[in-house]
Design a protein around this motif. Structure first.
Motif, PDB file in Angstrom:
ATOM      1  N   ASP A   1       0.859  -1.195   0.000  1.00  0.00           N
ATOM      2  CA  ASP A   1       0.000   0.000   0.000  1.00  0.00           C
ATOM      3  C   ASP A   1       0.890   1.240   0.000  1.00  0.00           C
ATOM      4  OD1 ASP A   1      -1.785   2.064   0.428  1.00  0.00           O
ATOM      5  OD2 ASP A   1      -2.682   1.178   2.225  1.00  0.00           O
ATOM      6  N   THR A   2       0.905   1.977  -1.102  1.00  0.00           N
ATOM      7  CA  THR A   2       1.770   3.154  -1.219  1.00  0.00           C
ATOM      8  C   THR A   2       1.306   4.315  -0.354  1.00  0.00           C
ATOM      9  OG1 THR A   2       0.551   3.960  -3.151  1.00  0.00           O
ATOM     10  CG2 THR A   2       2.491   2.570  -3.571  1.00  0.00           C
ATOM     11  N   GLN A   3       0.099   4.250   0.171  1.00  0.00           N
ATOM     12  CA  GLN A   3      -0.420   5.320   1.025  1.00  0.00           C
ATOM     13  C   GLN A   3      -0.115   5.090   2.503  1.00  0.00           C
ATOM     14  OE1 GLN A   3      -1.855   8.109  -0.369  1.00  0.00           O
ATOM     15  NE2 GLN A   3      -1.084   7.071  -2.187  1.00  0.00           N
ATOM     16  N   ARG A   4       0.343   3.904   2.858  1.00  0.00           N
ATOM     17  CA  ARG A   4       0.590   3.575   4.265  1.00  0.00           C
ATOM     18  C   ARG A   4       2.012   3.952   4.669  1.00  0.00           C
ATOM     19  NH1 ARG A   4       0.800  -2.173   7.214  1.00  0.00           N
ATOM     20  NH2 ARG A   4       1.122  -1.351   9.296  1.00  0.00           N
ATOM     21  N   TRP A   5       2.121   4.722   5.733  1.00  0.00           N
ATOM     22  CA  TRP A   5       3.406   5.095   6.305  1.00  0.00           C
ATOM     23  C   TRP A   5       3.619   4.275   7.568  1.00  0.00           C
ATOM     24  CZ3 TRP A   5       6.989   8.784   4.633  1.00  0.00           C
ATOM     25  CH2 TRP A   5       6.612   9.494   3.497  1.00  0.00           C
ATOM     26  N   VAL A   6       4.854   3.833   7.775  1.00  0.00           N
ATOM     27  CA  VAL A   6       5.180   3.092   9.002  1.00  0.00           C
ATOM     28  C   VAL A   6       6.424   3.704   9.630  1.00  0.00           C
ATOM     29  CG1 VAL A   6       4.164   0.930   8.212  1.00  0.00           C
ATOM     30  CG2 VAL A   6       6.562   1.338   7.808  1.00  0.00           C
ATOM     31  N   ARG A   7       6.499   3.575  10.938  1.00  0.00           N
ATOM     32  CA  ARG A   7       7.687   4.036  11.642  1.00  0.00           C
ATOM     33  C   ARG A   7       8.830   3.063  11.344  1.00  0.00           C
ATOM     34  NH1 ARG A   7       7.480   7.949  14.854  1.00  0.00           N
ATOM     35  NH2 ARG A   7       8.988   7.250  16.376  1.00  0.00           N
TER      36      ARG A   7
ATOM     37  N   ASP B   1       5.596   3.368  -5.860  1.00  0.00           N
ATOM     38  CA  ASP B   1       5.227   2.492  -6.975  1.00  0.00           C
ATOM     39  C   ASP B   1       6.466   1.824  -7.573  1.00  0.00           C
ATOM     40  OD1 ASP B   1       2.470   2.985  -6.828  1.00  0.00           O
ATOM     41  OD2 ASP B   1       2.627   4.743  -8.130  1.00  0.00           O
ATOM     42  N   GLU B   2       7.558   2.575  -7.665  1.00  0.00           N
ATOM     43  CA  GLU B   2       8.807   2.004  -8.183  1.00  0.00           C
ATOM     44  C   GLU B   2       9.323   0.906  -7.259  1.00  0.00           C
ATOM     45  OE1 GLU B   2      12.268   1.424 -10.567  1.00  0.00           O
ATOM     46  OE2 GLU B   2      10.252   2.146 -10.948  1.00  0.00           O
ATOM     47  N   GLY B   3       9.214   1.117  -5.956  1.00  0.00           N
ATOM     48  CA  GLY B   3       9.632   0.084  -5.004  1.00  0.00           C
ATOM     49  C   GLY B   3       8.825  -1.186  -5.159  1.00  0.00           C
ATOM     50  N   ILE B   4       7.541  -1.034  -5.383  1.00  0.00           N
ATOM     51  CA  ILE B   4       6.695  -2.209  -5.606  1.00  0.00           C
ATOM     52  C   ILE B   4       7.070  -2.889  -6.916  1.00  0.00           C
ATOM     53  CG2 ILE B   4       4.329  -2.942  -6.111  1.00  0.00           C
ATOM     54  CD1 ILE B   4       3.435  -0.754  -4.122  1.00  0.00           C
ATOM     55  N   ARG B   5       7.315  -2.103  -7.947  1.00  0.00           N
ATOM     56  CA  ARG B   5       7.635  -2.663  -9.256  1.00  0.00           C
ATOM     57  C   ARG B   5       8.880  -3.538  -9.226  1.00  0.00           C
ATOM     58  NH1 ARG B   5      10.639  -2.143 -13.545  1.00  0.00           N
ATOM     59  NH2 ARG B   5      11.881  -0.403 -12.800  1.00  0.00           N
ATOM     60  N   VAL B   6       9.900  -3.100  -8.505  1.00  0.00           N
ATOM     61  CA  VAL B   6      11.156  -3.856  -8.499  1.00  0.00           C
ATOM     62  C   VAL B   6      11.239  -4.875  -7.367  1.00  0.00           C
ATOM     63  CG1 VAL B   6      12.440  -2.044  -9.672  1.00  0.00           C
ATOM     64  CG2 VAL B   6      12.408  -2.103  -7.184  1.00  0.00           C
ATOM     65  N   CYS B   7      10.267  -4.861  -6.501  1.00  0.00           N
ATOM     66  CA  CYS B   7      10.301  -5.771  -5.362  1.00  0.00           C
ATOM     67  C   CYS B   7      10.085  -7.209  -5.826  1.00  0.00           C
ATOM     68  CB  CYS B   7       9.225  -5.375  -4.347  1.00  0.00           C
ATOM     69  SG  CYS B   7       9.321  -6.340  -2.833  1.00  0.00           S
ATOM     70  N   ARG B   8      10.949  -8.114  -5.411  1.00  0.00           N
ATOM     71  CA  ARG B   8      10.838  -9.507  -5.865  1.00  0.00           C
ATOM     72  C   ARG B   8       9.655 -10.238  -5.253  1.00  0.00           C
ATOM     73  NH1 ARG B   8      15.751  -9.648  -2.852  1.00  0.00           N
ATOM     74  NH2 ARG B   8      15.416 -10.483  -0.790  1.00  0.00           N
ATOM     75  N   HIS B   9       8.997  -9.649  -4.249  1.00  0.00           N
ATOM     76  CA  HIS B   9       7.873 -10.316  -3.610  1.00  0.00           C
ATOM     77  C   HIS B   9       6.541 -10.018  -4.282  1.00  0.00           C
ATOM     78  CE1 HIS B   9      10.393 -11.726  -0.422  1.00  0.00           C
ATOM     79  NE2 HIS B   9      10.857 -10.506  -0.259  1.00  0.00           N
ATOM     80  N   VAL B  10       6.559  -9.140  -5.281  1.00  0.00           N
ATOM     81  CA  VAL B  10       5.319  -8.797  -5.963  1.00  0.00           C
ATOM     82  C   VAL B  10       5.071  -9.837  -7.039  1.00  0.00           C
ATOM     83  CG1 VAL B  10       4.166  -7.085  -7.401  1.00  0.00           C
ATOM     84  CG2 VAL B  10       5.636  -6.359  -5.535  1.00  0.00           C
ATOM     85  N   PRO B  11       3.934 -10.523  -6.984  1.00  0.00           N
ATOM     86  CA  PRO B  11       3.672 -11.505  -8.029  1.00  0.00           C
ATOM     87  C   PRO B  11       3.494 -10.811  -9.376  1.00  0.00           C
ATOM     88  CG  PRO B  11       1.765 -11.258  -6.591  1.00  0.00           C
ATOM     89  CD  PRO B  11       2.871 -10.423  -6.012  1.00  0.00           C
ATOM     90  N   LEU B  12       4.017 -11.428 -10.394  1.00  0.00           N
ATOM     91  CA  LEU B  12       3.871 -10.874 -11.727  1.00  0.00           C
ATOM     92  C   LEU B  12       2.452 -11.105 -12.213  1.00  0.00           C
ATOM     93  CD1 LEU B  12       7.179 -12.185 -13.319  1.00  0.00           C
ATOM     94  CD2 LEU B  12       6.710  -9.907 -12.432  1.00  0.00           C
TER      95      LEU B  12
END
Length: 95
Positions: free
Chosen positions: A22-28, A72-83
């Motif tokens: 979720d790109t809108q969620r911020w975490v400490r 969005d770029e972090g999600i795109r390159v993240c290996r845990h995102v199913p294609l």
């Protein structure tokens, strides 16, 4: 200081898991300790800055980063995102 890119990748992947993409969620940053299986120390802070410089995450808090959000770029390159699978087209010989 040594290049922290492998740790920056771990930070990005951990943030992806914690936020469920979720790109809108911020975490400490300290919420990432369990996901990284290590305490937040200067090396992790440097890796968070590198991940932000790479465009994988957004950060807030100044030199000592307090909160992060995946991009969005972090999600795109993240290996845990199913294609996404392409829809199967009917085979012309079978129709």
């Amino acid at each position: 200081m040594a290049n922290q890119i492998p740790l920056a990748v771990r930070v990005r992947d951990a943030l992806h898991r914690v936020t469920a993409g979720d790109t809108q969620r911020w975490v400490r940053v300290h919420e990432l300790e369990r996901a990284l299986d290590r305490k937040i120390d200067p090396a992790v802070q440097a890796a968070v800055r590198e991940a932000a410089d790479a465009g994988w995450i957004r950060s807030a808090g100044g030199r000592e980063i307090l909160s992060v959000s995946i991009t969005d770029e972090g999600i795109r390159v993240c290996r845990h995102v199913p294609l996404r699978r392409r829809p199967r087209l009917p085979h012309p010989a079978r129709d």
